[in-house]
Design a protein around this motif. Structure first.
Motif, PDB file in Angstrom:
ATOM      1  N   LEU A  73      39.376  41.868  47.039  1.00 52.08           N
ATOM      2  CA  LEU A  73      39.072  41.933  45.604  1.00 52.08           C
ATOM      3  C   LEU A  73      38.949  40.599  44.977  1.00 52.08           C
ATOM      4  O   LEU A  73      40.118  40.276  44.792  1.00 52.08           O
ATOM      5  N   VAL A  74      37.777  40.179  44.731  1.00 50.38           N
ATOM      6  CA  VAL A  74      37.725  38.788  44.285  1.00 50.38           C
ATOM      7  C   VAL A  74      37.339  38.803  42.696  1.00 50.38           C
ATOM      8  O   VAL A  74      36.749  39.315  42.221  1.00 50.38           O
ATOM      9  N   CYS A  75      38.150  37.805  42.066  1.00 54.39           N
ATOM     10  CA  CYS A  75      38.108  37.578  40.569  1.00 54.39           C
ATOM     11  C   CYS A  75      38.522  36.255  40.112  1.00 54.39           C
ATOM     12  O   CYS A  75      39.096  35.478  40.943  1.00 54.39           O
ATOM     13  N   ASP A  76      38.385  36.064  38.878  1.00 58.51           N
ATOM     14  CA  ASP A  76      38.799  34.580  38.473  1.00 58.51           C
ATOM     15  C   ASP A  76      40.304  34.397  38.351  1.00 58.51           C
ATOM     16  O   ASP A  76      40.708  33.309  38.330  1.00 58.51           O
ATOM     17  N   GLU A  77      40.952  35.642  38.018  1.00 60.58           N
ATOM     18  CA  GLU A  77      42.400  35.542  37.438  1.00 60.58           C
ATOM     19  C   GLU A  77      43.118  36.680  38.453  1.00 60.58           C
ATOM     20  O   GLU A  77      43.398  37.737  37.788  1.00 60.58           O
TER      21      GLU A  77
END
Length: 343
Positions: A73-77
Motif C-alpha cells: 500500500l503505497v503513500c506519501d506518509e
C-alpha cells in the motif's frame, strides 16, 4: 475482527495498491511479528531488510520503495497512514453513554449528548462537559470546570476547580490539571505559601501523557496551546505558556512563568528555568538545562544550554582529553630527559 480486501482498504485510506488487490488483511502488526492476514508498515528505511523478509500479507510503504514479492500500500506518509489504518481496522473500545451508578455527579452539572461517566468518578458542581466526552473510572473533576466535546479522560485523571479543557483532548491516567503552583515567600527562614488562585487552560486537540502535572497559575492562566503533545511524567509549572503544536518529551520540566513559542520541542529530561522565553521552533535536546532565552529556530544542548554545534565540538574535545593527556605525559618525559642530558 473484520477482513479487509486490499482494494477496499486502499480506497478507504486513499493509497495505491501494488500487488494482489483481493488479498485480505484483518489486523496490523510490526514487521517481525506479522504473518498471513496481517498488514505491516515501513516508515524508516533502516528496516528495509526486515520488510523484505516479513511474512505480512501487505506492507504500508512510502513512494519509491520496492519490495519484490510483497503486496504494498503505497503513500506519501506511511506513518500517518498507519495511524489511519489502526483507527479503521483496530478501533478502540466503545464507551456506554450515561452515568455509572457508583459515580457522584452534582445536580447542576451539564452533560452533553453521549457523555460517559465511569465508576466512582466525581464531577463537581457547576461543571459543563461537552458531547461525546468520556470521563473514566475514578476521575475527579472539580467544581466550575469546563470540558469540551469528544475528550477522553483515562482512569484517575484529576482536574481541579475552575480549569478549562478544549475539544478532542486525551488525558492519560494519573494526569493532574490545576494543582497548586510551587509558590512560597520565604521570610526569616519560614516559607509562607502564596495562594494559587489562577487556572489552567488546555486548548483543543491536546494529548497529555500519564502522571503529568500542570500547575494552576498564581494569578491568571497556565495555558497549553492547541495541538500540544505531552509525554509521560512531565512537570509544567504555574503561569507557563506552551505554544501551539509543541512537543514535550518524558521527564522534561518547565519552571514558572516561562513561555514556549509555537512548535517548540523539548527532549527527555530537559529542563527550563523560570521567566524565560523559547522562540517558535526552538529545540531543546535531551538532558539539556536552559538558563537563558532561546531564539526562534535554535537548537540547544548541554548544561548550561548552548548552540548544539558548539556543544558537539566541545564534547568531541572532551572525548580526546585522554589521548591528549597521554601525549602531554610523553612530551613531559621527553623534555625531562633532555634536561637531564644537558646536565
Amino acid at each position: 475482527m473484520r477482513a479487509w480486501p486490499l482494494a477496499e482498504l486502499g480506497r478507504r485510506l486513499g493509497v495505491r495498491v501494488v500487488g494482489d488487490p483481493d488479498a485480505i488483511v484483518s489486523r496490523v502488526q510490526p514487521l517481525d511479528e506479522a504473518g498471513p492476514g496481517d498488514l505491516s508498515f515501513l516508515h524508516n528505511l533502516r528496516y528495509v531488510e526486515r520488510a523484505a523478509n516479513t511474512k505480512a500479507t501487505a506492507i504500508l510503504v512510502g513512494e519509491g520503495v520496492a519490495l519484490p514479492g510483497h503486496n504494498l500500500l503505497v503513500c506519501d506518509e506511511p506513518y500517518l497512514m498507519l495511524a489511519r489504518a489502526l483507527k479503521l481496522m483496530m478501533p478502540g473500545p466503545k464507551f456506554k453513554a450515561g452515568i455509572d451508578q457508583s459515580a457522584s455527579v452534582d445536580d447542576d452539572v451539564v452533560l452533553g449528548d453521549g457523555v460517559s461517566v465511569g465508576a466512582q468518578a466525581v464531577v463537581g458542581s457547576g461543571t459543563r462537559i461537552g458531547a461525546g466526552t468520556v470521563i473514566g473510572p475514578g476521575c475527579v473533576i472539580g467544581s466550575g470546570v469546563t470540558i469540551g466535546g469528544d475528550c477522553l479522560f483515562h482512569p484517575r485523571v484529576v482536574v481541579e476547580p475552575g480549569c478549562r479543557i478544549g475539544d478532542r483532548c486525551i488525558f492519560q491516567s494519573g494526569v493532574v490539571i490545576g494543582s497548586d503552583g510551587f509558590g512560597f515567600a520565604t521570610v526569616d527562614g519560614i516559607h509562607h505559601k502564596v495562594p494559587q488562585v489562577g487556572i489552567v487552560v488546555v486548548e483543543d486537540d491536546v494529548e497529555i501523557g500519564a502522571n503529568v502535572c500542570i500547575d494552576r497559575a498564581t494569578l491568571g492562566e497556565t495555558r497549553i496551546g492547541r495541538g500540544v503533545k505531552v509525554d509521560n511524567l512531565v512537570q509544567i509549572a504555574h503561569n507557563v505558556v506552551v505554544g501551539e503544536g509543541s512537543l514535550l518529551v518524558s521527564q522534561s520540566g518547565i519552571s514558572g512563568s516561562t513561555k514556549l513559542g509555537r512548535y517548540v520541542v523539548m527532549g527527555g529530561q530537559a529542563g527550563v528555568a523560570g521567566h524565560l522565553n523559547l522562540g517558535d521552533g526552538a529545540q531543546v535536546t535531551s538532558k539539556t538545562a536552559v538558563f537563558k532565552d532561546v531564539p526562534p529556530g535554535a537548537i540547544v544542548s548541554g548544561v548550561p544550554a548552548r548552540p548544539r554545534g558548539e556543544w558537539a565540538r566541545s564534547q568531541a574535545g572532551v572525548a580526546r582529553l585522554g589521548k591528549m593527556r597521554e601525549h602531554l605525559k610523553e612530551l613531559h618525559q621527553r623534555l625531562k630527559k633532555l634536561e637531564n642530558d644537558d646536565d
